[in-house]
Design an enzyme around this catalytic site. Sequence first.
Site, PDB file in Angstrom:
ATOM      1  N   HIS A   1       0.861  -1.179   0.000  1.00 44.00           N
ATOM      2  CA  HIS A   1       0.000   0.000   0.000  1.00 44.00           C
ATOM      3  C   HIS A   1       0.902   1.235   0.000  1.00 44.00           C
ATOM      4  CE1 HIS A   1       1.092   0.033   4.207  1.00 44.00           C
ATOM      5  NE2 HIS A   1       0.515  -1.137   4.404  1.00 44.00           N
TER       6      HIS A   1
ATOM      7  N   GLY B   1       1.906   3.058   2.298  1.00 40.11           N
ATOM      8  CA  GLY B   1       2.925   3.042   3.350  1.00 40.11           C
ATOM      9  C   GLY B   1       4.192   2.353   2.851  1.00 40.11           C
ATOM     10  N   HIS B   2       4.031   1.218   2.169  1.00 34.57           N
ATOM     11  CA  HIS B   2       5.197   0.533   1.601  1.00 34.57           C
ATOM     12  C   HIS B   2       5.857   1.401   0.514  1.00 34.57           C
ATOM     13  CE1 HIS B   2       2.757  -3.081   2.933  1.00 34.57           C
ATOM     14  NE2 HIS B   2       3.918  -3.332   3.492  1.00 34.57           N
TER      15      HIS B   2
END
Length: 293
Positions: free
Chosen positions: A46, A48-49
Amino acid sequence: MTVLTKPEVIDTIDELRSRLCLAKQNVAAKGGDAHVVLVPTMGALHDGHRALVRRAVAAGDIVVVSIFVNPLQFGVDEDLDTYPRTLETDVAALAEEGADFVFAPHTREMYPDGAASTRLTAGAVGGLYEGAARPGHFDGMLTVVAKLFNIVEPDIAVFGQKDAQQVFLVERMVADLNLRVRIEVVPTVREDNGLALSSRNRNLDEPARTAARSLSVGLTAAAAAAHAGVPAAIVAAHAVIGAAPLVKLDYLVVVHPHTYLPVDDDYRGQARMLVAAVVGSTRLIDNISLDIP
Ligand code: PAF
């Protein structure tokens, strides 16, 4: 139309090592320093990654993203079998972010003789908070992270602050074992409403997703109340999270940033509040830094 040639997707350790060796020689031939950066993930990527990968691209020359759902860090009753596996879309996202290599090994490549019998131990802190709810989780996590460090030999490894206890334990492993890797930590990426991004958020239905916001709202309330001390911060967080429907609080604790042990009520200084709750049927964690003057 731009044709993206990266990343190369590799599923064996030997192949990854030889491709990395070549990539380092290529960078060196151009007169550069070949800094390798690893972003360890379990996939289902997502934003965040993506932020971790962007940090990796900015920090080094050769970026490896590992995608491996590590059985060693799942308990028997946990979601190993149902953990989302989305390699194709993950690779497409990593191509956009400019990763060079995706290391996506099969379980038998990482554990050819079944579950590794030699394991790292996360020690006492590894048995607290997430470790209390998920016995063995952090031993399994550290074991696979150490394996990945040995396979990739990165100069830098990037982790997300969202998994604060994980970051603490990885940093301590690096110090305890004198590993030659620098850990970089990227702030938690949140939805506009504050919900911390997590691969497990996709399991939340609409009512649970709404309820899940209470974690970040509670943490923000705690940070605002922290000037009045630790108990005030805890009360502020409880007032929000305790009032939310569908939220079954597991732990809410204020820890010292250097020991990750709970602080006393009269503690003053920097601290971190950690929270975990089951929202609907999905276990979520979050954390925030507290400044207690
Ligand atoms: O944070 C995760 O996704 C995992 O715990 C990690 C670090 C990739 C190890 O399996």
